[in-house]
Design a protein around this motif. Structure first.
Motif, PDB file in Angstrom:
ATOM      1  N   TYR A   1       0.808  -1.218   0.000  1.00 35.22           N
ATOM      2  CA  TYR A   1       0.000   0.000   0.000  1.00 35.22           C
ATOM      3  C   TYR A   1       0.847   1.275   0.000  1.00 35.22           C
ATOM      4  O   TYR A   1       0.312   2.361  -0.222  1.00 35.22           O
ATOM      5  CB  TYR A   1      -0.943   0.009   1.205  1.00 35.22           C
ATOM      6  CG  TYR A   1      -2.160  -0.868   1.035  1.00 35.22           C
ATOM      7  CD1 TYR A   1      -2.508  -1.396  -0.211  1.00 35.22           C
ATOM      8  CD2 TYR A   1      -2.978  -1.179   2.117  1.00 35.22           C
ATOM      9  CE1 TYR A   1      -3.620  -2.191  -0.364  1.00 35.22           C
ATOM     10  CE2 TYR A   1      -4.102  -1.973   1.974  1.00 35.22           C
ATOM     11  CZ  TYR A   1      -4.416  -2.481   0.731  1.00 35.22           C
ATOM     12  OH  TYR A   1      -5.527  -3.263   0.583  1.00 35.22           O
TER      13      TYR A   1
ATOM     14  N   ILE B   1       2.808   2.278  -2.183  1.00 38.02           N
ATOM     15  CA  ILE B   1       2.914   2.827  -3.537  1.00 38.02           C
ATOM     16  C   ILE B   1       1.628   2.655  -4.340  1.00 38.02           C
ATOM     17  O   ILE B   1       1.643   2.798  -5.562  1.00 38.02           O
ATOM     18  CB  ILE B   1       4.090   2.175  -4.283  1.00 38.02           C
ATOM     19  CG1 ILE B   1       3.945   0.643  -4.290  1.00 38.02           C
ATOM     20  CG2 ILE B   1       5.418   2.569  -3.648  1.00 38.02           C
ATOM     21  CD1 ILE B   1       5.013  -0.070  -5.080  1.00 38.02           C
ATOM     22  N   LYS B   2       0.538   2.367  -3.662  1.00 35.42           N
ATOM     23  CA  LYS B   2      -0.746   2.232  -4.370  1.00 35.42           C
ATOM     24  C   LYS B   2      -1.339   3.631  -4.563  1.00 35.42           C
ATOM     25  O   LYS B   2      -1.540   4.366  -3.597  1.00 35.42           O
ATOM     26  CB  LYS B   2      -1.692   1.342  -3.576  1.00 35.42           C
ATOM     27  CG  LYS B   2      -2.942   0.942  -4.357  1.00 35.42           C
ATOM     28  CD  LYS B   2      -3.738  -0.092  -3.580  1.00 35.42           C
ATOM     29  CE  LYS B   2      -5.025  -0.474  -4.292  1.00 35.42           C
ATOM     30  NZ  LYS B   2      -4.797  -1.077  -5.622  1.00 35.42           N
ATOM     31  N   ASN B   3      -1.620   3.985  -5.800  1.00 34.98           N
ATOM     32  CA  ASN B   3      -2.042   5.355  -6.108  1.00 34.98           C
ATOM     33  C   ASN B   3      -3.525   5.460  -6.472  1.00 34.98           C
ATOM     34  O   ASN B   3      -3.922   6.335  -7.229  1.00 34.98           O
ATOM     35  CB  ASN B   3      -1.191   5.940  -7.235  1.00 34.98           C
ATOM     36  CG  ASN B   3      -1.354   5.189  -8.540  1.00 34.98           C
ATOM     37  OD1 ASN B   3      -1.879   4.084  -8.574  1.00 34.98           O
ATOM     38  ND2 ASN B   3      -0.894   5.790  -9.632  1.00 34.98           N
ATOM     39  N   THR B   4      -4.342   4.557  -5.917  1.00 34.14           N
ATOM     40  CA  THR B   4      -5.784   4.642  -6.143  1.00 34.14           C
ATOM     41  C   THR B   4      -6.535   5.169  -4.925  1.00 34.14           C
ATOM     42  O   THR B   4      -7.762   5.259  -4.958  1.00 34.14           O
ATOM     43  CB  THR B   4      -6.355   3.259  -6.506  1.00 34.14           C
ATOM     44  OG1 THR B   4      -6.132   2.357  -5.411  1.00 34.14           O
ATOM     45  CG2 THR B   4      -5.696   2.718  -7.762  1.00 34.14           C
TER      46      THR B   4
ATOM     47  N   PRO C   1       7.191   6.811  -5.333  1.00 33.43           N
ATOM     48  CA  PRO C   1       5.928   6.115  -5.611  1.00 33.43           C
ATOM     49  C   PRO C   1       5.381   6.477  -6.989  1.00 33.43           C
ATOM     50  O   PRO C   1       5.879   7.405  -7.628  1.00 33.43           O
ATOM     51  CB  PRO C   1       5.004   6.664  -4.515  1.00 33.43           C
ATOM     52  CG  PRO C   1       5.488   8.067  -4.335  1.00 33.43           C
ATOM     53  CD  PRO C   1       6.984   8.007  -4.497  1.00 33.43           C
TER      54      PRO C   1
ATOM     55  N   SER D   1       0.710  10.534  -8.202  1.00 34.36           N
ATOM     56  CA  SER D   1      -0.521  10.918  -7.516  1.00 34.36           C
ATOM     57  C   SER D   1      -1.174  12.049  -8.309  1.00 34.36           C
ATOM     58  O   SER D   1      -0.484  12.979  -8.742  1.00 34.36           O
ATOM     59  CB  SER D   1      -0.237  11.376  -6.083  1.00 34.36           C
ATOM     60  OG  SER D   1       0.269  10.306  -5.303  1.00 34.36           O
TER      61      SER D   1
ATOM     62  N   THR E   1      -5.929  11.682  -6.027  1.00 31.36           N
ATOM     63  CA  THR E   1      -5.404  10.487  -5.360  1.00 31.36           C
ATOM     64  C   THR E   1      -4.063  10.786  -4.706  1.00 31.36           C
ATOM     65  O   THR E   1      -3.364  11.742  -5.080  1.00 31.36           O
ATOM     66  CB  THR E   1      -5.249   9.324  -6.351  1.00 31.36           C
ATOM     67  OG1 THR E   1      -4.317   9.701  -7.377  1.00 31.36           O
ATOM     68  CG2 THR E   1      -6.587   8.970  -6.982  1.00 31.36           C
TER      69      THR E   1
ATOM     70  N   THR F   1      -0.641   8.614  -2.623  1.00 30.25           N
ATOM     71  CA  THR F   1       0.010   7.434  -2.052  1.00 30.25           C
ATOM     72  C   THR F   1       0.477   7.748  -0.634  1.00 30.25           C
ATOM     73  O   THR F   1       0.869   8.887  -0.341  1.00 30.25           O
ATOM     74  CB  THR F   1       1.221   7.004  -2.896  1.00 30.25           C
ATOM     75  OG1 THR F   1       2.196   8.053  -2.885  1.00 30.25           O
ATOM     76  CG2 THR F   1       0.812   6.690  -4.326  1.00 30.25           C
TER      77      THR F   1
ATOM     78  N   TYR G   1       9.511  -0.827  -2.997  1.00 28.47           N
ATOM     79  CA  TYR G   1       8.460  -0.121  -2.273  1.00 28.47           C
ATOM     80  C   TYR G   1       8.880   1.274  -1.820  1.00 28.47           C
ATOM     81  O   TYR G   1       8.030   2.082  -1.456  1.00 28.47           O
ATOM     82  CB  TYR G   1       8.025  -0.932  -1.050  1.00 28.47           C
ATOM     83  CG  TYR G   1       7.519  -2.299  -1.408  1.00 28.47           C
ATOM     84  CD1 TYR G   1       6.225  -2.483  -1.885  1.00 28.47           C
ATOM     85  CD2 TYR G   1       8.346  -3.415  -1.299  1.00 28.47           C
ATOM     86  CE1 TYR G   1       5.763  -3.747  -2.237  1.00 28.47           C
ATOM     87  CE2 TYR G   1       7.891  -4.682  -1.642  1.00 28.47           C
ATOM     88  CZ  TYR G   1       6.600  -4.836  -2.111  1.00 28.47           C
ATOM     89  OH  TYR G   1       6.146  -6.097  -2.463  1.00 28.47           O
TER      90      TYR G   1
END
Length: 449
Positions: free
Chosen positions: A167, A169-172, A268, A271, A294, A296, A324
């Protein structure tokens, strides 16, 4: 005539009367038990199996208990008219209680990811909180602002604490009200606003309707200071400020906070922050009232660190989180704010804790008083529904800094996703207060030392 016969008789003390009743009742029950034994106790029940034998043969007992017990009960005559099928069903129920068909799955703790972190004690504390509060999805990140190194982290998803911080580096994830940091930055950079500037406060702070953005000439309604609009996460005032500042200044401030930037190695990932030039959509982006913006968690930590240190943005790094986070410090050419803007951002974040949305939980309710009073604590909260993963997103990004020694500080980012139909975990601000308190116990000097 003897008048003494007509005087009321003295009763025994209450305690004596109760004792006598108990004695009589005990004797009566004993007589009943003796009578029952004489009538029904012609045959002695079989001797029960030894406890050690039962402990060693639980599985075989569960399989063979029905016929064995049926035969014994028929011999004793305790239930002479009972049907054998009833006895089998009863025994099956008892066996199922002794040996559950689907035992609960244990949460196996693998401490490998804890031992490899910079601060093992903080990492273990984070791990314990994730297992204790069991959020649907969550990521917790702690960074040393002096070195910008990641010192501890934790993540939970799929009902388990994870070994890798996917999570980060999750950009949603929708930025929600964390996007208000862009708005207040652009406002102070424009030199048209200060922390105490009065903004019209029309209607409820948690909504954002078009009529809340129309300030009529000669408006005489309530006002709110810019710092309080940020601290209390009030949507209409921040939407008005964003519309007055303009999309161009918002994009410039967002760039300095790392939005819309392609970082080296995609660590990341990008965003997104894309305000329209005019209209209601501009107010939506300014107040964070949209999923399109969004963020991260790694970039959120970088933003807090830049504000606290008054330095250009720099992504937190870690030597052992390949894929990461960057492996070393990397300078980024994204520009920086004026010192006045950095000061204003820091003060607005502190006001969030002292007078705003984080006041309830980041307090002596979840922190030792000595630690709370020894720290300057600032932050920003945000919440919004999202779809990847689906649920209610809840953010906290902030810092804690020693008043006596400002070089002792920590950056903290918490992102949780709650099931809209289920039970919510503890608020992110409560988790933040507990982690700040634990960090202070470790890093602040003790009295007499």
């Amino acid at each position: 005539m003897d008048y003494n016969n007509y005087l009321p008789k003295k009763r025994l003390p209450y305690a004596v009367r109760i004792r006598n009743r108990i004695i009589v009742f005990s004797v009566f029950m004993g007589l009943c038990a003796l009578l029952g034994t004489c009538i029904f106790g012609e045959k002695a029940p079989p001797k029960p199996a030894e406890e050690d034998e039962y402990a060693e043969t639980v599985d075989s007992t569960a399989a063979n208990a029905a016929p064995l017990q049926t035969e014994q009960l028929n011999e004793t005559g305790i239930f002479p008219k009972a049907d054998s099928e009833d006895l089998v069903n009863m025994q099956a129920t008892v066996a199922a209680a002794v040996v559950p068909e689907n035992p609960a799955e244990a949460d196996v703790i693998d401490s490998t990811h804890i031992k490899t972190q910079k601060d093992v004690f903080l990492a273990e504390k984070i791990d314990n909180l994730l297992r204790r509060f069991r959020p649907e999805h969550a990521v917790i990140l702690m960074v040393d602002p002096q070195s910008n190194e990641i010192i501890a982290w934790g993540e939970r998803r799929n009902d388990h604490v994870q070994e890798k911080p996917d999570y980060f580096i999750k950009n949603t994830f929708p930025a929600a009200s964390l996007a208000k940091t862009v708005t207040i930055s652009a406002a102070m950079e424009s030199n048209r606003y200060s922390l105490t500037s009065q903004i019209p406060m029309i209607g409820s702070s948690i909504h954002l309707y078009k009529n809340q953005l129309r300030v009529k000439e000669g408006y005489k309604g309530p006002f709110i200071e810019l710092q309080d609009a940020y601290a209390r996460s009030a949507n209409p005032p921040m939407g008005i400020v964003g519309m007055n500042v303009g999309a161009e200044r918002l994009r410039s401030a967002a760039k300095k906070l790392g939005y819309n930037t392609n970082f080296p190695g995609a660590l990341p990932p990008r965003s997104n922050y894309a305000p329209p030039d005019t209209g209601y959509g501009l107010a939506e982006v300014s107040s964070g009232f949209t999923e399109a913006t969004t963020l991260t968690p790694l970039l959120a930590a970088a933003q807090v660190r830049a504000i606290l240190m008054k330095k250009p943005l720099e992504i937190p790094w870690a030597a052992n989180l390949d894929g990461y986070a960057p492996k070393s410090r990397i300078a980024l050419d994204v520009g920086k704010f004026s010192d006045n803007t950095y000061y204003g951002l820091r003060e607005a974040m502190i006001r969030t804790v002292t007078h705003g949305t984080a006041r309830k939980n980041i307090s002596t309710r979840h922190m030792a008083r000595k630690n709370y009073e020894a720290l300057n604590i600032g932050g920003k909260t945000g919440s919004l529904d999202g779809h990847d993963p689906y649920g209610r997103y809840e953010w906290f990004m902030g810092f804690a800094q020693s008043k006596a020694d400002p070089s002792k500080a920590v950056v903290l980012v918490i992102m949780q996703v709650h099931d809209l139909q289920g039970m919510r975990s503890q608020p992110a601000t409560q988790v933040a207060g507990m982690l700040f308190n634990y960090w202070a116990h470790q890093y602040l000097p003790k009295k007499g030392k």
